[in-house]
Design a protein around this motif. Sequence first.
Motif, short mmCIF file in Angstrom:
data_model
loop_
_atom_site.label_atom_id
_atom_site.label_comp_id
_atom_site.label_asym_id
_atom_site.label_seq_id
_atom_site.Cartn_x
_atom_site.Cartn_y
_atom_site.Cartn_z
N GLY A 44 65.40 18.36 41.71
CA GLY A 44 67.07 17.83 42.05
C GLY A 44 67.06 16.79 43.42
N LYS A 45 67.61 16.00 43.59
CA LYS A 45 67.62 15.01 44.29
C LYS A 45 68.59 15.26 45.76
CE LYS A 45 66.32 11.36 41.36
NZ LYS A 45 66.29 10.03 40.73
N GLN A 46 68.70 14.80 46.90
CA GLN A 46 68.92 14.79 47.55
C GLN A 46 70.57 14.13 48.07
OE1 GLN A 46 67.10 13.63 51.19
NE2 GLN A 46 65.48 14.64 51.12
N LEU A 47 71.45 14.27 48.78
CA LEU A 47 72.84 14.20 47.95
C LEU A 47 73.13 12.49 48.61
CD1 LEU A 47 75.29 16.69 49.24
CD2 LEU A 47 74.92 16.14 47.04
N ASN A 48 72.73 11.56 49.69
CA ASN A 48 72.02 10.56 49.88
C ASN A 48 71.59 9.83 49.07
OD1 ASN A 48 69.89 11.80 50.69
ND2 ASN A 48 69.66 10.20 52.34
N SER A 49 71.42 10.28 47.65
CA SER A 49 70.50 8.95 47.01
C SER A 49 70.78 9.13 45.68
CB SER A 49 68.33 9.80 46.65
OG SER A 49 68.73 10.60 46.32
N LEU A 50 72.53 9.73 45.39
CA LEU A 50 73.28 10.23 44.72
C LEU A 50 74.15 9.54 45.11
CD1 LEU A 50 72.58 13.75 43.83
CD2 LEU A 50 70.88 11.82 42.30
N LYS A 51 75.02 8.61 43.41
CA LYS A 51 76.34 8.52 43.04
C LYS A 51 76.86 8.79 42.36
CE LYS A 51 75.30 4.29 45.60
NZ LYS A 51 75.61 2.93 44.87
N ILE A 95 69.69 19.50 51.12
CA ILE A 95 70.45 20.65 50.11
C ILE A 95 70.53 19.47 49.40
CG2 ILE A 95 72.90 20.48 50.02
CD1 ILE A 95 73.73 20.01 52.74
N LEU A 96 69.75 20.35 48.35
CA LEU A 96 69.53 19.44 46.46
C LEU A 96 70.33 19.93 45.96
CD1 LEU A 96 65.90 21.03 46.07
CD2 LEU A 96 66.60 18.23 47.48
N TYR A 97 70.62 18.46 44.69
CA TYR A 97 72.10 18.77 43.77
C TYR A 97 70.83 18.33 42.50
CZ TYR A 97 76.20 16.51 41.63
OH TYR A 97 77.39 16.87 41.04
N SER A 98 72.05 18.96 41.57
CA SER A 98 71.15 19.12 40.19
C SER A 98 71.94 19.49 39.25
CB SER A 98 69.39 19.77 39.69
OG SER A 98 68.63 20.31 38.87
N GLY A 115 75.14 19.74 38.70
CA GLY A 115 77.11 19.65 39.00
C GLY A 115 75.95 20.69 40.24
N GLN A 116 75.14 21.03 40.30
CA GLN A 116 74.71 22.34 41.39
C GLN A 116 74.22 22.48 42.39
OE1 GLN A 116 73.19 25.87 39.86
NE2 GLN A 116 73.95 26.93 40.57
N VAL A 117 75.06 22.14 44.05
CA VAL A 117 74.08 22.62 45.34
C VAL A 117 72.93 23.79 45.75
CG1 VAL A 117 74.26 22.64 47.30
CG2 VAL A 117 75.35 20.99 45.97
N LYS A 118 72.47 23.34 46.33
CA LYS A 118 71.09 24.47 46.22
C LYS A 118 70.34 24.31 47.52
CE LYS A 118 70.46 26.29 42.46
NZ LYS A 118 70.61 27.76 42.70
N LEU A 119 71.06 24.98 49.00
CA LEU A 119 70.59 25.40 50.13
C LEU A 119 69.37 25.60 50.48
CD1 LEU A 119 71.35 24.66 53.34
CD2 LEU A 119 72.15 27.28 53.14
N ILE A 120 68.07 25.01 50.50
CA ILE A 120 66.91 25.44 50.82
C ILE A 120 66.17 25.24 52.08
CG2 ILE A 120 66.30 23.97 48.56
CD1 ILE A 120 64.90 21.56 49.94
N ASP A 121 64.73 26.02 52.17
CA ASP A 121 64.71 25.17 53.35
C ASP A 121 65.20 26.37 54.75
OD1 ASP A 121 62.79 24.92 55.76
OD2 ASP A 121 62.65 23.03 55.73
N PHE A 122 64.99 27.88 54.61
CA PHE A 122 64.93 28.80 55.78
C PHE A 122 64.02 29.27 57.01
CE2 PHE A 122 68.39 28.51 52.55
CZ PHE A 122 69.26 30.29 52.41
N VAL A 123 62.75 27.85 57.07
CA VAL A 123 62.37 28.28 58.73
C VAL A 123 62.85 28.36 59.66
CG1 VAL A 123 62.17 26.47 58.90
CG2 VAL A 123 59.57 26.92 58.64
N PHE A 124 64.08 28.00 59.60
CA PHE A 124 64.48 28.59 61.13
C PHE A 124 66.00 29.66 60.99
CE2 PHE A 124 63.67 23.70 62.28
CZ PHE A 124 62.27 24.31 62.81
N SER A 125 65.78 29.79 59.87
CA SER A 125 67.04 31.30 59.59
C SER A 125 67.41 32.81 60.81
CB SER A 125 67.38 30.91 58.10
OG SER A 125 65.95 31.52 58.13
#
Length: 330
Positions: free
Chosen positions: A109-116, A149-152, A154-164
């Motif tokens: 997927g890609k980041q939302l700010n690079s998509l339309k 936040i990755l988008y592929s 029609g679906q969003v995925k929250l990633i990177d839990f290093v600080f969780s």
Amino acid sequence: MKCNSQDLTLKLFKESIIDRTVAFKEIYMVGKQIGTGSYASVRLCADKLTLKSYALKIYNKSAISSSRQKSIFREIRILQMIKHSNIIQIYNVIETNNHINLLIEYIDGKQLNSLKGYNLKQVLYQMASALNYLHARNITHRDVKIENILYSDGQVKLIDFVFSTLFSNSIKKKIYCGTPSYMAPEIVNKQYYSGPPADIWAFGIVIFYLTQGQFPFKGSNDKELFQLIIQCKINFNSINDHYLQDLLCQMLQFDPQDRISAAKSFCTLGFQIIKSQLVNLKNLAVLKLIYPNKSTLINNINLQLRKLIKPQQNINQIIPKSERAQFNHI
């Protein structure tokens, strides 16, 4: 004998290890680097037998401090607790001679700010669903941002839990972490804080950026940026969507206790999607056939909303009657 997390962390990193590198290479093919961070690199990986693709998050043991070891163990433990369609999934943790390898879901997927062309409210609804899921399980992400936040398809995925981390409603933490542009005022002020409201603030910053193409606070350096965050002066008038404007006003409140919860954000975004789906129906004759009268329509909306909220919650606490009354013209 019961072990605490520190004991397990020490065992994970200091136990005597038979050479596992050869065994690892026999099972997996490791490909090109697809991501990098302060503490780890991410490579494309595939199972040689099934050819299933994974993302391999690699921590180099020699570059890891004792405090970072604890963070890695916490990240692993939290990821193993999670199973949600809008959150990255972990499949395995494999320790070799020199590395700790996290075998995680590969998202092409890609980041939302690079998509339309994507449906913004659908995306925000999925993000709210992910945060609601985490907060209901006493987990806070602590680094919600567009890059995570990755988008592929029609679906969003929250990633990177290093600080969780795990949180308690009765215990607040005073930990300075996250990404400066998304930090809540209480983090910038280095105060004791509860994780969920800080996640909501960061989510609000994401929404502001996606709708306006810029951050609400801009400074030439972190010190100047933090001063603006503490002042908390935000111009919402440029946001054309009145609903999103109202939602952002509730998210970007200076006082954490005044911010909307993930659960309520999830429900209100769900309501907006239901409303848009109904309003966008072109053939009102079909609509009347499905819903013979207004009360049937409202009852159906209520039924949909009940699927989104906890049984003990009252719909009127989540969605005001004035909102549902907007359907009266149909």
